[in-house]
Design a protein around this motif. Sequence first.
Motif, PDB file in Angstrom:
ATOM      1  N   THR A   1      35.537  35.802  29.675  1.00 49.06           N
ATOM      2  CA  THR A   1      35.803  36.765  28.607  1.00 49.06           C
ATOM      3  C   THR A   1      35.379  38.145  29.084  1.00 49.06           C
ATOM      4  N   LEU A   2      36.356  39.019  29.267  1.00 51.36           N
ATOM      5  CA  LEU A   2      36.101  40.383  29.732  1.00 51.36           C
ATOM      6  C   LEU A   2      35.818  41.266  28.528  1.00 51.36           C
ATOM      7  N   THR A   3      34.636  41.878  28.493  1.00 46.32           N
ATOM      8  CA  THR A   3      34.260  42.711  27.366  1.00 46.32           C
ATOM      9  C   THR A   3      33.919  44.117  27.853  1.00 46.32           C
ATOM     10  N   SER A   4      33.795  45.025  26.908  1.00 41.85           N
ATOM     11  CA  SER A   4      33.402  46.400  27.224  1.00 41.85           C
ATOM     12  C   SER A   4      31.887  46.582  27.194  1.00 41.85           C
ATOM     13  N   ARG A   5      31.160  45.474  27.111  1.00 42.82           N
ATOM     14  CA  ARG A   5      29.709  45.568  26.914  1.00 42.82           C
ATOM     15  C   ARG A   5      28.901  45.194  28.149  1.00 42.82           C
ATOM     16  N   ASN A   6      29.576  45.011  29.299  1.00 42.25           N
ATOM     17  CA  ASN A   6      28.840  44.830  30.554  1.00 42.25           C
ATOM     18  C   ASN A   6      29.721  45.299  31.711  1.00 42.25           C
ATOM     19  N   SER A   7      29.143  45.343  32.890  1.00 41.73           N
ATOM     20  CA  SER A   7      29.846  45.901  34.058  1.00 41.73           C
ATOM     21  C   SER A   7      30.167  44.849  35.114  1.00 41.73           C
ATOM     22  N   LEU A   8      30.350  43.599  34.674  1.00 35.01           N
ATOM     23  CA  LEU A   8      30.544  42.495  35.617  1.00 35.01           C
ATOM     24  C   LEU A   8      31.739  42.699  36.538  1.00 35.01           C
ATOM     25  N   CYS A   9      32.812  43.286  36.035  1.00 37.76           N
ATOM     26  CA  CYS A   9      34.057  43.342  36.816  1.00 37.76           C
ATOM     27  C   CYS A   9      34.259  44.676  37.522  1.00 37.76           C
ATOM     28  N   VAL A  10      33.179  45.313  37.901  1.00 39.03           N
ATOM     29  CA  VAL A  10      33.241  46.549  38.665  1.00 39.03           C
ATOM     30  C   VAL A  10      33.096  46.240  40.157  1.00 39.03           C
ATOM     31  N   SER A  11      33.890  46.916  40.982  1.00 46.98           N
ATOM     32  CA  SER A  11      33.721  46.907  42.435  1.00 46.98           C
ATOM     33  C   SER A  11      33.841  45.517  43.059  1.00 46.98           C
ATOM     34  N   ASN A  12      34.956  44.856  42.776  1.00 49.25           N
ATOM     35  CA  ASN A  12      35.270  43.586  43.422  1.00 49.25           C
ATOM     36  C   ASN A  12      36.089  43.861  44.684  1.00 49.25           C
ATOM     37  N   GLU A  13      36.314  42.840  45.496  1.00 50.82           N
ATOM     38  CA  GLU A  13      37.076  42.985  46.735  1.00 50.82           C
ATOM     39  C   GLU A  13      37.917  41.730  46.968  1.00 50.82           C
ATOM     40  N   ILE A  14      38.906  41.854  47.833  1.00 50.22           N
ATOM     41  CA  ILE A  14      39.636  40.674  48.282  1.00 50.22           C
ATOM     42  C   ILE A  14      38.729  39.862  49.206  1.00 50.22           C
ATOM     43  N   ALA A  15      38.708  38.544  49.019  1.00 55.62           N
ATOM     44  CA  ALA A  15      37.899  37.677  49.867  1.00 55.62           C
ATOM     45  C   ALA A  15      38.383  37.753  51.317  1.00 55.62           C
ATOM     46  N   GLU A  16      37.474  37.579  52.250  1.00 53.39           N
ATOM     47  CA  GLU A  16      37.794  37.705  53.674  1.00 53.39           C
ATOM     48  C   GLU A  16      38.933  36.782  54.093  1.00 53.39           C
ATOM     49  N   GLU A  17      38.967  35.576  53.520  1.00 51.06           N
ATOM     50  CA  GLU A  17      39.974  34.589  53.937  1.00 51.06           C
ATOM     51  C   GLU A  17      41.284  34.716  53.167  1.00 51.06           C
ATOM     52  N   ALA A  18      41.356  35.616  52.198  1.00 51.51           N
ATOM     53  CA  ALA A  18      42.545  35.730  51.337  1.00 51.51           C
ATOM     54  C   ALA A  18      43.403  36.930  51.730  1.00 51.51           C
ATOM     55  N   GLU A  19      44.673  36.860  51.380  1.00 57.40           N
ATOM     56  CA  GLU A  19      45.593  37.972  51.620  1.00 57.40           C
ATOM     57  C   GLU A  19      45.981  38.687  50.331  1.00 57.40           C
ATOM     58  N   GLU A  20      45.594  38.097  49.190  1.00 52.53           N
ATOM     59  CA  GLU A  20      45.867  38.746  47.917  1.00 52.53           C
ATOM     60  C   GLU A  20      44.890  38.260  46.860  1.00 52.53           C
ATOM     61  N   VAL A  21      44.749  39.083  45.839  1.00 51.40           N
ATOM     62  CA  VAL A  21      44.000  38.724  44.638  1.00 51.40           C
ATOM     63  C   VAL A  21      45.008  38.539  43.515  1.00 51.40           C
ATOM     64  N   VAL A  22      44.791  37.541  42.678  1.00 56.42           N
ATOM     65  CA  VAL A  22      45.621  37.341  41.493  1.00 56.42           C
ATOM     66  C   VAL A  22      44.733  37.481  40.259  1.00 56.42           C
ATOM     67  N   ILE A  23      45.072  38.456  39.428  1.00 58.36           N
ATOM     68  CA  ILE A  23      44.382  38.663  38.152  1.00 58.36           C
ATOM     69  C   ILE A  23      45.305  38.145  37.065  1.00 58.36           C
ATOM     70  N   ASP A  24      44.792  37.265  36.213  1.00 64.16           N
ATOM     71  CA  ASP A  24      45.658  36.660  35.201  1.00 64.16           C
ATOM     72  C   ASP A  24      44.900  36.513  33.882  1.00 64.16           C
ATOM     73  N   PHE A  25      45.602  36.782  32.783  1.00 58.82           N
ATOM     74  CA  PHE A  25      45.037  36.599  31.448  1.00 58.82           C
ATOM     75  C   PHE A  25      46.207  36.477  30.473  1.00 58.82           C
ATOM     76  N   PRO A  26      46.006  35.761  29.362  1.00 59.52           N
ATOM     77  CA  PRO A  26      47.145  35.446  28.497  1.00 59.52           C
ATOM     78  C   PRO A  26      47.649  36.597  27.644  1.00 59.52           C
ATOM     79  N   TYR A  27      46.788  37.524  27.248  1.00 57.52           N
ATOM     80  CA  TYR A  27      47.232  38.641  26.417  1.00 57.52           C
ATOM     81  C   TYR A  27      46.206  39.780  26.476  1.00 57.52           C
ATOM     82  N   GLY A  28      46.630  40.955  26.038  1.00 61.03           N
ATOM     83  CA  GLY A  28      45.758  42.119  26.033  1.00 61.03           C
ATOM     84  C   GLY A  28      46.179  43.120  27.099  1.00 61.03           C
ATOM     85  N   LEU A  29      45.414  44.194  27.190  1.00 58.06           N
ATOM     86  CA  LEU A  29      45.715  45.275  28.118  1.00 58.06           C
ATOM     87  C   LEU A  29      44.453  45.640  28.882  1.00 58.06           C
ATOM     88  N   VAL A  30      44.578  45.712  30.196  1.00 54.08           N
ATOM     89  CA  VAL A  30      43.426  45.908  31.077  1.00 54.08           C
ATOM     90  C   VAL A  30      43.640  47.144  31.946  1.00 54.08           C
TER      91      VAL A  30
END
Length: 223
Positions: A186-215
């Motif tokens: 659950t992504l909320t506006s009350r913490n900073s958990l999703c700041v400054s992420n990166e693609i994993a070393e072994e991956a070629e892409e990141v997939v962000i997925d959620f059923p509804y809302g605007l990010v």
Amino acid sequence: MNTDKKAVVVSGGTLQEAFVLEVLKSLGETDCIIGADRGVLFLYEHKIEPMYIVGDFDSLPSKVLEYYRKEAKIPIREYNPMKDFTDTEIAVNLAMQLGYKNVWILGGTGTRIDHMLANIQVLAGLHERGVKGVLLDIYNRIRLIDGETHLKREDMYGTYFSIFPLEEDILGLDIKGAKYPLCNHTLTSRNSLCVSNEIAEEAEEVVIDFPYGLVILIEAKDA
């Protein structure tokens, strides 16, 4: 409709000269440049001809406005400073009226954080009307996403990506292929958990997925 063409709004925030010139140089003949208030000064100084200039022009040197009024054959849309919209929003609305479905905003970030937040809200207005909007500077690419989004390594705008909910909490968020993955979060506006992420070393892409809302998605690089 100009579905594949871009309208570029040059606004009055921070404009890194070499970067902005490179972006404008990359435009095609059918793309559109709109100068918004003090952003018009940048275009004037670099002899770049916009399709329109708009704003209340309260932060534009009078000699520049006089040039466009008397010498340039460029349409001017001038507004009273006591208006209901920022100059950037006026320029963006004009781009939509002209039928553009891709709008880039240069000079929409900088020292005025209040204006930057207002410009993110402008992106929401674009999204609501089915228009892709991007806030762009030398270090950041800011856009809105509303569901499954793939960030390929070769297309990333920098090393880092961060996401924030625009309005309500985002339920059921998954982030795959990242250094810091999430599952059913659950992504909320009350913490900073999703700041400054990166693609994993072994991956070629990141997939962000959620059923509804605007990010808010920010791709960023260090200075």
